[in-house]
Design a protein around this motif. Structure first.
Motif, PDB file in Angstrom:
ATOM      1  N   CYS A  41       1.581  24.712  24.696  1.00 32.13           N
ATOM      2  CA  CYS A  41       2.892  24.909  24.197  1.00 32.13           C
ATOM      3  C   CYS A  41       3.508  23.842  24.698  1.00 32.13           C
ATOM      4  CB  CYS A  41       3.530  26.051  24.356  1.00 32.13           C
ATOM      5  SG  CYS A  41       5.087  26.331  23.695  1.00 32.13           S
ATOM      6  N   SER A  43       6.404  24.291  26.102  1.00 26.49           N
ATOM      7  CA  SER A  43       7.313  25.011  27.252  1.00 26.49           C
ATOM      8  C   SER A  43       6.521  25.187  28.281  1.00 26.49           C
ATOM      9  CB  SER A  43       7.552  26.278  26.788  1.00 26.49           C
ATOM     10  OG  SER A  43       8.259  26.471  25.546  1.00 26.49           O
ATOM     11  N   GLU A  64      -0.463  30.933  24.964  1.00 23.70           N
ATOM     12  CA  GLU A  64      -0.967  31.032  23.556  1.00 23.70           C
ATOM     13  C   GLU A  64      -2.549  31.396  23.797  1.00 23.70           C
ATOM     14  OE1 GLU A  64       2.064  28.161  21.155  1.00 23.70           O
ATOM     15  OE2 GLU A  64       0.015  27.275  21.576  1.00 23.70           O
ATOM     16  N   CYS A  89       3.804  35.205  25.049  1.00 22.19           N
ATOM     17  CA  CYS A  89       4.438  34.868  26.391  1.00 22.19           C
ATOM     18  C   CYS A  89       4.870  35.980  27.214  1.00 22.19           C
ATOM     19  CB  CYS A  89       5.984  34.261  25.512  1.00 22.19           C
ATOM     20  SG  CYS A  89       5.626  32.756  24.622  1.00 22.19           S
TER      21      CYS A  89
HETATM   22 ZN    ZN Z   1       5.266  28.445  23.907  1.00 19.91          ZN
END
Ligand code: ZN
Ligand code: NAP
Ligand code: ZN
Length: 347
Positions: A41, A43, A64, A89
């Motif tokens: 991700c 992030s 993930e 998450c």
């Molecule tokens: Zn994420």
């Protein structure tokens, strides 16, 4: 403690390297998961590079996670050895505050425990899914339906729920015109999900390059935002816009695309502040909102919805030693549409 193989960042400025992590011994309510796949991700990149604030290192990212149950603690009732499971998450929350009680653990008033980079129940920093194994308390472990491949399911655990929750919250469905801004990991799943919910979906991507993909994913329209004619031509055209862009974009042009009572929801999380002219909201009584991932119940609902509608992520499976190169390609928006690490090869 059990050592497991992983990839972790030694600092905010160094590439991830192969290392070992010490997993906690499973407690009565813990589930030990063999991680088969973990999505990358954007992030993960923001966080390991300290863009959202300082971190402790070494830091193993990854939220993930898809795999199978290797072992369970004696009090676990919801999962059995061999089950196909996922972790997103969140790995814990207070469970007693008003938000946790209504299934919004991501907004836990005491602060949720993130899959990596948080202080866990044992007082140590949590470590994520770029590893061969993880230990998670049973209530934060999701069931992956048999209809979904594990690699295609992994990105649903963050990107999927991050798109699903606001689409549901702001009523994506028949008769609603939805635009998805940014066709990346989140964006491509937002298109598939909004189409499955029955909405009329448009893609707003920077260039025409992803047009064929956008239409294949189910969008009825595709517009390049680099084209100066796009914004005036689409003024007032949408009820809901989901902005998945990872960089700070000017908001007023996007707000101008909303009709009466339209909502622009930001799920993209740039570190830099965004600004808007309040008249963009006053006109047409528009709203601007944000949304953070989703709660555990809703994440399970999303997985079941994806199974029922045949939705998985479009993935490119990579080897763990390709992670740093994949980070560069994510930042260059070259993924089609999610890199998923074959973490089983780390075992
Ligand atoms: Zn994420
Ligand atoms: P991604 O796969 O890299 O997709 C981001 C997309 O944004 C790119 O494909 C690109 O789309 C567009 N984009 C990138 N740089 C841009 C720029 N400078 N200007 C305009 N558009 C740009 O990333 P992702 O994993 O989907 O994550 C997207 C964002 O959501 C990140 O900030 C991430 O941290 C955040 N996020 C938030 C949540 C939440 O709970 N709210 C959860 C997960 C991720 P085009 O090529 O189509 O223009
Ligand atoms: Zn709470």
């Amino acid at each position: 403690m059990t050592p497991v193989n992983a990839y972790a960042a030694p600092s905010a400025t160094e590439p991830l390297t192969k290392t070992t992590l010490d997993l906690r011994d499973p407690g009565p309510h813990d589930v030990v998961i063999d991680i088969h796949y973990c999505g990358i991700c954007q992030s993960d990149i923001h966080i390991v590079r300290g863009e959202w604030g300082p971190r402790s290192y070494p830091l193993c990212p990854g939220h993930e996670i898809a795999g199978t149950v290797f072992a369970i603690g004696p009090a676990v009732t919801g999962h059995r050895v061999g089950d196909r499971v996922g972790v997103g998450c969140l790995v814990d929350s207070c469970r007693t505050c008003a938000n946790c009680r209504r299934g919004a653990e991501q907004y836990c008033l005491a602060g949720h425990t993130a899959t990596y980079g948080s202080v866990g129940a044992d007082g140590r920093i949590t470590q994520g899914g770029y590893a061969s194994r993880i230990v998670v308390t049973e209530d934060f472990v999701l069931r992956i339906p048999d209809e979904l491949g594990l690699a295609e399911a992994a990105p649903l655990l963050c990107a999927g729920i991050t798109a699903f929750a606001p689409l549901r919250r702001w009523g994506a469905g028949p008769g609603r015109r939805v635009a998805v801004v940014g066709l990346g990991g989140l964006g491509h799943l937002a298109v598939k999900l909004a189409v499955a919910m029955g909405a009329e979906v448009s893609v707003l991507s920077r260039s025409p390059d992803k047009r064929a993909d956008g239409l294949r994913l189910g969008a009825t329209e595709y517009h390049a935002t680099e084209n100066p004619e796009t914004f005036p031509a689409l003024a007032g055209s949408f009820d809901l816009i989901l902005n998945t862009v990872s960089a700070a974009v000017p908001l007023d042009p996007y707000l101008s695309l909303l009709g009466l009572d339209g909502v622009l929801v930001n799920v993209g999380a740039p570190a830099d502040p965004l600004s808007l002219n309040v008249f963009s909201l006053l006109r047409q009584r528009r709203a601007y909102a944000g949304s953070l991932i989703g709660g555990i119940r809703e994440t399970q609902e999303m997985l079941d919805f994806c199974a029922a509608h045949g939705i998985g992520a479009d993935v490119e499976v990579i080897r763990p030693d390709e992670i740093n190169e994949a980070f560069d390609r994510v930042l260059a928006a070259k993924a089609r549409f999610r890199y998923v690490i074959d973490t089983a090869t780390l075992a």
